[in-house]
Design an enzyme around this catalytic site. Sequence first.
Site, mmCIF file in Angstrom:
data_model
loop_
_atom_site.group_PDB
_atom_site.id
_atom_site.type_symbol
_atom_site.label_atom_id
_atom_site.label_comp_id
_atom_site.label_asym_id
_atom_site.label_seq_id
_atom_site.Cartn_x
_atom_site.Cartn_y
_atom_site.Cartn_z
ATOM 1 N N THR A 72 0.847 -1.196 0.000
ATOM 2 C CA THR A 72 0.000 0.000 0.000
ATOM 3 C C THR A 72 0.880 1.243 0.000
ATOM 4 O OG1 THR A 72 -1.784 -1.170 1.127
ATOM 5 C CG2 THR A 72 -1.817 1.238 1.263
ATOM 6 N N SER A 201 4.708 -7.038 -0.755
ATOM 7 C CA SER A 201 4.408 -7.166 0.679
ATOM 8 C C SER A 201 4.825 -8.547 1.154
ATOM 9 C CB SER A 201 2.896 -7.051 0.921
ATOM 10 O OG SER A 201 2.485 -5.724 1.027
ATOM 11 N N CYS A 326 -9.963 -6.527 1.822
ATOM 12 C CA CYS A 326 -10.313 -5.179 2.267
ATOM 13 C C CYS A 326 -11.652 -4.719 1.700
ATOM 14 C CB CYS A 326 -9.200 -4.200 1.925
ATOM 15 S SG CYS A 326 -8.603 -4.329 0.274
#
Length: 404
Positions: A72, A201, A326
Amino acid sequence: MQVYLDNNATTMCDPQVVEVMQPYFSEQYGNPNSLHKFGSSIHPALMNAINQTYTALNAADADDIVFTSGATESNNWVLQSVWIDHILNGDKNHIVTTEVEHPAILATCKFLEDQGVKVTYLPVNHEGVVEVHTVKSFITEKTALVSVMWASNETGMINPIKEIGEICKEKGVLFHTDGVQAIGKIPVDLQDVHVDFLSFSAHKFHGPKGIGGLYIKDSQALSPLLHGGSQMGGRRSGTLNVPYIIGMGKAIELATQNIQSTMASIRAKRDRLEDALLELSDTFVVGDRNNRTPNTILISIKGVEGEGMLWDLNNGQIGASTGSACASEDLEANTVMLAIGADNELAHTGIRLSLSRFTTDAEVDYVISHFKGAVARLRNISSSFAKQGPSKGGEVQECELHHH
Ligand code: C6P
């Protein structure tokens, strides 16, 4: 038995990763930027983690890999800094991306649109893949950046990153790829593709959460997003997250060192699961499995709402999702399924199953049997409701069954 099939949302931290991180919390806790031995004694382990990351991605010595809090942050960094460097302080005004990116790209693009940047959201084909000619046709001399994810978190479909990279190079446009769902699932060789920036990530490849990175080709200029104490050569300020960087180094090494055999083993389990589920009537899986990450299935079961399925699977101790973690609380239709042309009803039926190298054959067997039972149960409820009809208090039930 409990089975975790939501590895595109996050993965279990490999016990070997936890082990290498352990000493760096309470024993070797120095700040690597300190001049005393508490700081400098960290350097060898940190260098090792950096080397593991370069080797795993086949990055060149001239390239930079900057540690961040995850994809992100890396995605925000690239988009916002390209805006500052090439749009506010340059003569470009346009960014090209796709309709099916993760919100870390899409929401940042919306923010940039509010600042006056022109953003093109490319459509994808019915398989969920962005086509090379589409990318080519939307690049203009005002385009500063193209950002296309390497593999989709929702469908697992793999985009033609090599070809898109070539076009961007030819046209002199910067190219960013969100590599989150590619690393550890398919080979990622940064000397084989032309990519200016790649985000990742650690928690998607059995490393810890809250750590990731940004690969920067040829260490090219990119304004920092985080200003401060000039760590990481001033590119990303903030005290280094030593245990997590060391854990990520180990995780990326483990995830990539035997990629071909790991892929083959996961693929065999995934294909067996997929074949078994496709025996159910009125089901389809998004995208050609040969152009998909070997761990992912996005399956649609006609007449069975995704949330109902998740609830039943959860009762059977199976963790799956309807799409991106999410976006899973909003009960909206799956946006990727809408983008590939599904109607609203169908787009509510998607179930994402994502395996990992820790998934076992016994787990696959258990999921096949529970999944088939769940579909039968849910279809039964729908058909008895249909027979019962709205005159017997059906409207209330309809509300409960179809909460969209
Ligand atoms: N996708 C999913 O369920 P962070 O949260 O910063 O570590 O990663 C964000 C991110 C960025 N790009 C892609 C392609 C991703 O898949 C993710 C995380 C999870 O699909 C959680 S929403």
